[in-house]
Design a protein around this motif. Sequence first.
Motif, PDB file in Angstrom:
ATOM      1  N   GLY A   1       0.851   4.667   1.639  1.00  0.00           N
ATOM      2  CA  GLY A   1       0.236   5.451   2.707  1.00  0.00           C
ATOM      3  C   GLY A   1       0.692   6.888   2.625  1.00  0.00           C
TER       4      GLY A   1
ATOM      5  N   ALA B   1       3.500   1.357   5.276  1.00  0.00           N
ATOM      6  CA  ALA B   1       2.457   0.610   4.555  1.00  0.00           C
ATOM      7  C   ALA B   1       3.007  -0.069   3.299  1.00  0.00           C
TER       8      ALA B   1
ATOM      9  N   LYS C   1       0.812  -1.221   0.000  1.00  0.00           N
ATOM     10  CA  LYS C   1       0.000   0.000   0.000  1.00  0.00           C
ATOM     11  C   LYS C   1       0.845   1.270   0.000  1.00  0.00           C
TER      12      LYS C   1
ATOM     13  N   CYS D   1       0.043   1.992  12.563  1.00  0.00           N
ATOM     14  CA  CYS D   1      -1.329   1.489  12.398  1.00  0.00           C
ATOM     15  C   CYS D   1      -2.277   2.547  12.965  1.00  0.00           C
TER      16      CYS D   1
ATOM     17  N   TYR E   1      -5.553  -6.382  13.036  1.00  0.00           N
ATOM     18  CA  TYR E   1      -5.897  -5.305  12.089  1.00  0.00           C
ATOM     19  C   TYR E   1      -7.356  -4.897  12.303  1.00  0.00           C
TER      20      TYR E   1
ATOM     21  N   TYR F   1      -5.489  -1.524   6.081  1.00  0.00           N
ATOM     22  CA  TYR F   1      -4.645  -0.800   5.118  1.00  0.00           C
ATOM     23  C   TYR F   1      -3.151  -0.975   5.409  1.00  0.00           C
ATOM     24  N   CYS F   2      -2.802  -0.981   6.672  1.00  0.00           N
ATOM     25  CA  CYS F   2      -1.382  -1.104   7.029  1.00  0.00           C
ATOM     26  C   CYS F   2      -0.921  -2.559   7.051  1.00  0.00           C
TER      27      CYS F   2
ATOM     28  N   CYS G   1      -8.952  -1.830   9.756  1.00  0.00           N
ATOM     29  CA  CYS G   1      -9.273  -1.490   8.363  1.00  0.00           C
ATOM     30  C   CYS G   1      -8.421  -2.308   7.393  1.00  0.00           C
TER      31      CYS G   1
END
Length: 214
Positions: free
Chosen positions: A81, A89, A79, A191, A139, A143-144, A141
């Motif tokens: 970030g 990320a 990802k 996070c 976790y 995303y991280c 969401c």
Amino acid sequence: MYEAVDAELSRRGVLAVGAASMAVSVAPAVGSARPAPELQPSTAHVAFEVNGERQALELDTRTTLLDALREHLHLTGSKKGCDHGQCGACTVIVDGRRINSCLTLAVMHEGSRVTTIEGLGSPGRLNPMQAAFVKHDGYQCGYCTPGQICSAVAVLDEIRAGIPSHVSADLNAPSATTSDELRERMSGNICRCGAYSNIIKAMSEVAEASGTPA
Ligand code: FES
Ligand code: FES
């Protein structure tokens, strides 16, 4: 009265002369204007191994490894970030070491072995660290999470290799998987959902199962 009108006229005259001279000085000389040179992006060929497969790309030399993975190879697990090396990320493993892929150019990795979250495991065959994150709710969401998991896998390898961290009390003693050690080593992976405690539980479980020193 006449004196005032004359003064006004002469002031206008001065301004007109000034404006005319400015126009002359900024106007390009006829016949000397050249078109600006057209800037061509510089491209280069780069070949590396990604998740066990050889990849060869022709890339703008300014392409980061993260963009090469996401935009050119469509491996969107890593990802973006912050794109500034501040959130983790984008963490991937290159030649056994974790790096922020947003901070390195793809052309610097000719011949490297790159592992992304897609290469660690698959939905039917999760890597033990992926399974532990699921089990311990590491976790929210998500995303991280790809960067966290790549980092966590590499952290346990660092500890097994005896590489000390800033919180290691004895630089000559074997490294351990204490909470302080894990938190320090994972401090580059942010996070925003605050799943840190569960991430540490997941890492501790994998460390224990693999016999990494506690
Ligand atoms: Fe690379 Fe944040 S996107 S460190
Ligand atoms: Fe949401 Fe980490 S799970 S940012």
